[in-house]
Design a protein around this motif. Structure first.
Motif, short mmCIF file in Angstrom:
data_model
loop_
_atom_site.label_atom_id
_atom_site.label_comp_id
_atom_site.label_asym_id
_atom_site.label_seq_id
_atom_site.Cartn_x
_atom_site.Cartn_y
_atom_site.Cartn_z
N GLY A 302 53.10 51.97 56.64
CA GLY A 302 54.04 53.28 56.40
C GLY A 302 55.14 53.80 55.25
N ALA A 303 54.70 54.07 54.34
CA ALA A 303 56.01 53.64 53.77
C ALA A 303 56.38 55.75 53.73
CB ALA A 303 56.43 53.72 52.30
N GLY A 304 56.71 56.23 55.01
CA GLY A 304 56.93 57.65 54.54
C GLY A 304 58.30 57.90 55.57
N THR A 305 58.98 58.52 56.14
CA THR A 305 60.19 59.02 56.01
C THR A 305 60.47 57.26 57.39
OG1 THR A 305 59.90 61.23 56.18
CG2 THR A 305 62.49 60.84 56.85
N MET A 306 59.35 57.69 58.51
CA MET A 306 60.16 56.59 60.16
C MET A 306 60.39 55.31 59.07
SD MET A 306 61.00 57.99 61.84
CE MET A 306 61.04 57.24 63.01
N GLY A 307 58.90 54.97 58.51
CA GLY A 307 59.00 53.44 58.11
C GLY A 307 59.39 53.69 56.89
N SER A 308 60.17 54.18 55.73
CA SER A 308 61.06 54.10 55.08
C SER A 308 62.80 53.74 55.52
CB SER A 308 61.86 54.68 54.12
OG SER A 308 60.47 55.47 53.35
N GLY A 309 62.86 54.48 56.80
CA GLY A 309 64.04 54.18 57.78
C GLY A 309 64.08 53.05 58.53
N ILE A 310 63.11 52.76 58.69
CA ILE A 310 63.41 51.39 59.94
C ILE A 310 62.71 50.49 58.69
CG2 ILE A 310 61.46 49.68 60.88
CD1 ILE A 310 60.11 51.83 62.08
N ALA A 311 62.51 50.81 57.24
CA ALA A 311 62.84 49.50 56.53
C ALA A 311 63.95 49.17 56.02
CB ALA A 311 61.68 49.25 55.19
N VAL A 312 64.60 50.46 56.30
CA VAL A 312 66.52 49.98 55.67
C VAL A 312 67.52 49.90 57.19
CG1 VAL A 312 68.33 52.14 55.22
CG2 VAL A 312 66.32 52.21 54.59
N CYS A 313 66.55 50.26 57.98
CA CYS A 313 67.42 49.02 59.05
C CYS A 313 67.57 47.72 58.84
CB CYS A 313 67.01 49.70 60.91
SG CYS A 313 67.46 50.76 60.85
N LEU A 314 66.38 47.26 58.80
CA LEU A 314 65.75 45.55 58.52
C LEU A 314 66.91 44.95 58.02
CD1 LEU A 314 62.22 46.28 59.86
CD2 LEU A 314 64.10 45.07 60.82
N ILE A 315 66.44 46.01 56.56
CA ILE A 315 66.84 45.15 55.13
C ILE A 315 69.23 44.59 55.17
CG2 ILE A 315 64.85 45.31 53.81
CD1 ILE A 315 66.22 47.30 52.26
N ARG A 316 69.01 45.74 55.94
CA ARG A 316 70.56 46.01 56.20
C ARG A 316 71.05 45.71 57.36
NH1 ARG A 316 71.82 52.94 57.66
NH2 ARG A 316 71.12 51.38 59.67
N ALA A 317 70.12 44.60 57.79
CA ALA A 317 70.59 43.97 58.27
C ALA A 317 70.01 42.22 58.17
CB ALA A 317 70.29 43.50 60.13
N GLY A 318 69.98 41.83 56.65
CA GLY A 318 69.87 40.83 56.11
C GLY A 318 68.29 40.86 56.77
N ILE A 319 67.93 41.15 57.02
CA ILE A 319 65.72 40.44 57.88
C ILE A 319 65.04 41.25 56.79
CG2 ILE A 319 64.60 41.19 59.36
CD1 ILE A 319 66.74 41.99 61.45
#
Ligand SMILES: CCCCCCCC/C=C\C=C\CC(=O)SCCNC(=O)CCNC(=O)[C@H](O)C(C)(C)COP(=O)(O)OP(=O)(O)OC[C@H]1O[C@@H](n2cnc3c(N)ncnc32)[C@H](O)[C@@H]1OP(=O)(O)O
Length: 721
Positions: A302-319
């Motif tokens: 899901g690439a809505g607001t929540m999905g995008s936000g969660i993706a940011v959290c993960l990639i920002r932490a190197g995942i």
């Protein structure tokens, strides 16, 4: 607690009080005796204070502040250090914080490892550095730095401390060796100019102007907080009074803050935040006895607001993340949004351009679930629809490798129901993020009946890795956050129906300490979002919704928000919601007479007589309804401890940290008073089930003495008191 040893001509006092070398009573006593002993020892020419283990000293033992006048010994110890005839060198590694930094400032010299962190974080627990920190630091650094460091509580690194004169030298390696080498240079030197109490604030002439500048800044930044202001006043005194007068006044201000409700709340919050991640399951598994699985790759659906936000959290932490969205346009848009969010982080100095580029390389878009076959964890973030989520989990179960954990970012739906769509209910868990997910610190992890301890440990660990404050709760409708927040919002709306205006309710709650009232929050998150959720729920229950009703399924409701929706007022996004917004300042809510008219008409149509609603009623109805629901949540063991609920409110709903949270607030008001008021509201509003008094609260309130918070859960199963 303080190891005393002599190495040639040096006495070494090693603070040994793990985990953080707090200055508990026995540490203060050990240092005091150590200085005395070293001064009496003929072999000793200089004294080194150092920390054993990972750190020098992280300050006073915060738990001791609940004991009357516990901190007093620190000043006496400090004077003993400064008055020492033999030079005292503080050798700092790890942290020198609060009282720890004060010990260093009583010392004649300070050397540190380059990785050391220094600071006065007292203000963060509603205090000021009460052992002459506010008088000594300006004598070393000048006023501007001291005012900023003390009133903000920020930790700074050794390089910055060195630049401002706090450290005499910094080293790469073992700080004790450095201190030994350093001692050779200073033994025999006169000490008087090294005694800060004998020196002056060099820029004292500028104190008034610097004070006014700093005051204006902190009033903007820390609205409603007392401690930052008293910190500044005490630093000002350092320049305006003699050392002794300023120190006496500092102690008085410290005493004032120590007993202030803000500091009591902030000290509670300090420990509550640390207790929340210490999860425990009914089977006995807990954080200490369960090993998490290492998550190397993830998928987000899901690439809505929540999905995008969660993706940011993960990639920002190197995942690495595979973001799955079948709508290509939405996927492209989401990738652009994610890139924009990271650019924002670079602008705010939260990451470097290189880190941004690296993070973006970890993101891959995909259009089908098949791409998730090999990932370690999937987080589903599609819209709140049980059937849709069940279908996705059913498919994931077939597609993903058997070890993949399947997480749902549902904010309300039963995890057991979602898990039952798979053959791996032990690996299904709720991971409820809060919008915007890349900003909000809370992660409400939700376990179902069959979720395994390993799965729980893994999501708790992952949350920590991505910088979240994790709280574990048991599945039920709406979990802890939304379940306990629902009555708060409902009562706010009911009061608008009964006579208040949205801005009245918002103002009262903002004065209480909430950064934004519920109607402003509603405009920000979108009136249409709430409307859509209500439509979904109605569809699931087979209900036909109408605007002309005050009750649904025996429960009081209000259709005011639906009326706003019908008027096309969706909130900030349409420039109109509970408030109106000017295009020139689209974030500034302006009370709107059209909304007042709509409310009046609604009340007339529904036969509701409007009345004046006092501020106290606003606070009590919003908070006590949430408190009552929180006690039920505790009683049903949905939350394990009251601190978990408070941490959820602080990090999910921005409850003021100094207020602790609804449970702490209840403990401060007194459970008897809270219970009695809830009973009155129950009689007054019989059609709101959130006013049916909680059994646990009833039991606790009927006890002859107030039961402390850490004993509340013991009363869950006891039938008599
Ligand atoms: C009328 C009255 C007159 C009185 C006269 C005035 C005299 C006043 C004198 C002195 C005043 C001094 C004020 C102070 O020094 S206040 C304390 C200042 N220091 C702090 O605020 C530091 C707080 N701690 C931290 O920021 C972190 O813990 C840190 C040191 C950075 C370490 O972080 P991390 O490695 O992430 O570890 P944890 O945070 O999880 O902590 C590990 C456990 O240690 C407990 N802890 C930490 N600090 C303290 C402390 N200062 N006191 C007590 N306990 C502390 C923490 O709760 C963790 O415990 P657990 O494992 O059980 O959860």
């Amino acid at each position: 607690m303080v190891d005393y040893s002599v190495d040639r001509n040096l006495a070494i006092l090693g603070i040994n009080n793990p985990p953080v070398n707090a200055l508990s009573f026995h540490v203060r006593e050990g240092l005091f005796n150590g200085i005395k002993q070293a001064n009496a020892d003929r072999r000793v020419e200089a004294i080194v204070i150092t920390g054993k283990g990972k750190t020098y000293c992280s300050g006073a033992d915060i738990r001791e502040f609940s004991i009357p006048s516990a901190g007093k010994g620190l000043v006496t110890l400090g004077h003993r250090i400064e008055d020492s005839d033999k030079p005292v060198i503080s050798a700092i590694h790890g942290n020198a914080l609060g009282g720890g930094l004060e010990i260093a400032l009583f010392s004649h010299y300070r050397v540190a490892n380059k990785n050391a962190k220094i600071g006065f974080p007292e203000v963060l627990i509603g205090l000021l550095p009460g052992a002459e920190g506010t008088i000594r630091l300006p004598r070393v650094t000048g006023l501007a730095f001291a005012m900023d460091a003390i009133a903000s509580g920020r930790r700074f690194d050794a390089q910055e401390a060195h630049k401002h004169g706090i450290l005499d030298t910094i080293c790469d390696g073992d700080v004790l060796q450095e201190a030994k080498a350093f001692s050779k240079k200073i033994i025999g030197q006169p000490l008087d100019q090294r005694r800060l109490s004998k020196t002056h604030v060099k820029d004292a002439a500028d104190v008034d102007i610097k004070f006014e500048e700093a005051l204006a800044q902190i009033k903007r930044k820390y609205r409603g907080l007392i401690a930052p202001i008293l910190c500044l006043k005490s630093v000002r005194n350092s320049a305006k009074m003699s050392f002794d007068e300023a120190a006496a006044e500092e102690m008085r201000l410290f005493g004032e803050l120590l007993t202030s409700s803000q500091s009591i709340g902030l000290r509670y919050s300090f420990f509550a935040e640390r207790s929340a991640p210490k999860w425990k399951l009914p089977c006995g598994a807990c954080a200490d006895n369960t090993t998490p699985v290492d998550v190397k790759t993830t998928g987000v659906i899901g690439a809505g607001t929540m999905g995008s936000g969660i993706a940011v959290c993960l990639i920002r932490a190197g995942i690495p993340v595979i973001l799955v969205e079948k709508n290509q346009k939405m996927l492209d848009q989401a990738i652009k949004t994610i890139s924009r969010i990271l650019t924002g982080s670079v602008k705010l100095n939260r990451m470097t351009e290189k880190q941004r580029e690296h993070s973006l390389k970890l993101l891959k878009g995909a259009s089908t679930l098949d791409e998730l076959a090999g990932v370690d964890m999937v987080i589903e973030a599609v819209y709140e629809n049980l059937e849709l989520k069940r279908e996705i989990f059913h498919q994931l179960d077939k597609i993903c490798k058997s070890s993949t954990l399947l997480c749902s970012n549902t904010s309300t739906l039963d995890i057991d129901n979602i898990a039952s769509a798979t053959q791996r209910p032990d690996k299904v868990v709720g991971t409820h993020f809060f919008a915007p997910a890349y900003i909000m610190r809370l992660l409400e992890n939700v376990y179902g009946t069959k979720t395994s301890p390993t799965t729980v440990a893994t999501v708790m660990e992952l949350g920590k890795r991505i910088g979240k404050i994790c709280v574990l709760v048991k599945t039920c409708y709406a979990f802890v956050a939304n379940r306990t927040n629902q009555p708060f919002g409902a009562e706010a709306s009911f009061m608008v129906e009964e006579g208040a205006l949205p801005q009245d309710v918002d103002t009262v709650l903002e004065n209480f300490g909430m950064p934004m009232g519920p109607f402003k929050v509603s405009d920000l998150s979108g009136i249409d979002v709430g409307w859509r959720i209500r439509q979904e729920v109605a569809k699931a229950l087979g209900l036909k919704l109408t605007l002309e009703t005050r009750y649904r399924m025996g429960e009081r409701i209000t259709t005011l928000a639906d009326r706003l929706y019908e008027m096309g007022r969706y909130g900030i996004k349409t420039g109109k919601g509970w408030y109106r917004y000017e295009p020139t300042n689209p974030r500034k809510p302006i009370p709107d007479p059209d909304v007042a008219k709509m409310i009046q008409k609604h009340c007339m149509d529904m036969g509701i007589e409007r009345r004046n609603i006092p501020a106290q009623e606003v606070i009590e109805r919003c908070l006590f309804s949430a408190i009552n629901e929180s006690f039920r949540v505790l009683e049903q063991r949905i939350a394990e401890k009251p601190e978990d609920i408070d941490v959820i409110w602080q990090y999910g709903f921005s409850f003021p940290r100094y207020g602790g949270g609804p449970m702490f607030y209840a403990s401060q008001v007194g459970l008897k008073k809270v219970f009695e008021k809830i009973c009155i509201f129950h009689e007054q509003f019989p059609y709101s089930s959130h006013w049916v008094p909680s059994d646990l609260l009833r039991k606790l309130a009927s006890h002859s003495t107030e039961i402390p918070m850490d004993k509340w859960t013991q009363f869950i199963s006891s039938s008599k008191l």
